[in-house]
Design a protein around this motif. Structure first.
Motif, PDB file in Angstrom:
ATOM      1  N   GLY A 197     -64.920  12.700 -20.475  1.00 27.01           N
ATOM      2  CA  GLY A 197     -65.033  11.420 -20.449  1.00 27.01           C
ATOM      3  C   GLY A 197     -64.144  10.781 -19.254  1.00 27.01           C
ATOM      4  N   ASP A 198     -63.055  11.609 -18.792  1.00 26.16           N
ATOM      5  CA  ASP A 198     -62.392  11.022 -17.534  1.00 26.16           C
ATOM      6  C   ASP A 198     -62.997  11.289 -16.379  1.00 26.16           C
ATOM      7  OD1 ASP A 198     -59.925  10.347 -16.410  1.00 26.16           O
ATOM      8  OD2 ASP A 198     -59.394  12.576 -15.969  1.00 26.16           O
ATOM      9  N   MET A 199     -63.905  12.438 -16.210  1.00 27.83           N
ATOM     10  CA  MET A 199     -64.577  12.709 -15.005  1.00 27.83           C
ATOM     11  C   MET A 199     -65.872  11.646 -14.840  1.00 27.83           C
ATOM     12  SD  MET A 199     -66.435  16.226 -13.691  1.00 27.83           S
ATOM     13  CE  MET A 199     -67.226  16.444 -12.308  1.00 27.83           C
ATOM     14  N   MET A 200     -66.434  11.279 -15.840  1.00 30.68           N
ATOM     15  CA  MET A 200     -67.473  10.398 -15.791  1.00 30.68           C
ATOM     16  C   MET A 200     -67.066   9.102 -15.366  1.00 30.68           C
ATOM     17  SD  MET A 200     -70.426  11.927 -16.271  1.00 30.68           S
ATOM     18  CE  MET A 200     -71.223  10.734 -16.439  1.00 30.68           C
ATOM     19  N   SER A 201     -65.872   8.639 -16.041  1.00 27.39           N
ATOM     20  CA  SER A 201     -65.459   7.330 -15.427  1.00 27.39           C
ATOM     21  C   SER A 201     -64.998   7.043 -14.235  1.00 27.39           C
ATOM     22  CB  SER A 201     -64.036   6.845 -16.607  1.00 27.39           C
ATOM     23  OG  SER A 201     -62.979   7.839 -16.179  1.00 27.39           O
ATOM     24  N   SER A 202     -64.635   8.442 -13.645  1.00 27.35           N
ATOM     25  CA  SER A 202     -64.169   8.134 -12.258  1.00 27.35           C
ATOM     26  C   SER A 202     -65.261   8.208 -11.335  1.00 27.35           C
ATOM     27  CB  SER A 202     -63.262   9.449 -11.960  1.00 27.35           C
ATOM     28  OG  SER A 202     -64.019  10.734 -11.738  1.00 27.35           O
ATOM     29  N   LEU A 203     -66.479   9.107 -11.710  1.00 28.22           N
ATOM     30  CA  LEU A 203     -67.741   8.789 -10.889  1.00 28.22           C
ATOM     31  C   LEU A 203     -68.313   7.288 -11.036  1.00 28.22           C
ATOM     32  CD1 LEU A 203     -69.312  12.371 -11.719  1.00 28.22           C
ATOM     33  CD2 LEU A 203     -68.342  11.632  -9.477  1.00 28.22           C
TER      34      LEU A 203
END
Length: 110
Positions: free
Chosen positions: A18-24
């Motif tokens: 979830g953290d990577m998707m939110s940054s993208l």
């Protein structure tokens, strides 16, 4: 006394991906803005520069031109960097090739 104490809370643990998707997701508007900027501003400017460069390279003796300074005349001599332009009968001036902004249709200057 009258003000209560405030304590920092820890953020809840996020899911693994979830953290990577939110940054993208937060970067997406910025990337879209650059893409729009390229197609709206940069690409048309490069096209105009390419057309102007082709026009300057295609100048020939006898062409009627307008310069950036507003002079209208007929090209009498062509050099590598400079042109000789006749602006009136017997009056010739030397201008830089880059000063030519427009090639006029034949017979435009009377």
């Amino acid at each position: 006394m009258f003000i209560s104490s405030a304590y920092a809370q820890t953020a809840p643990a996020a899911a693994g991906g979830g953290d990577m998707m939110s940054s993208l997701g937060s970067m997406l508007p910025l990337v879209l803005m650059f893409v729009v900027l390229y197609f709206v501003m940069i690409r048309p400017q490069m096209k105009r520069q390419k057309e102007a460069r082709a026009m300057i390279e295609a100048l020939a003796k006898g062409d009627e031109v307008a310069t950036a300074g507003g002079l209208l005349g007929k090209i009498t001599q062509i050099g590598e960097q400079y042109l000789t332009v006749e602006i009136a009968k017997g009056v010739e001036v030397q201008v830089q090739r880059s000063a030519v902004v427009q090639v006029l249709p034949k017979g435009a200057i009377k």
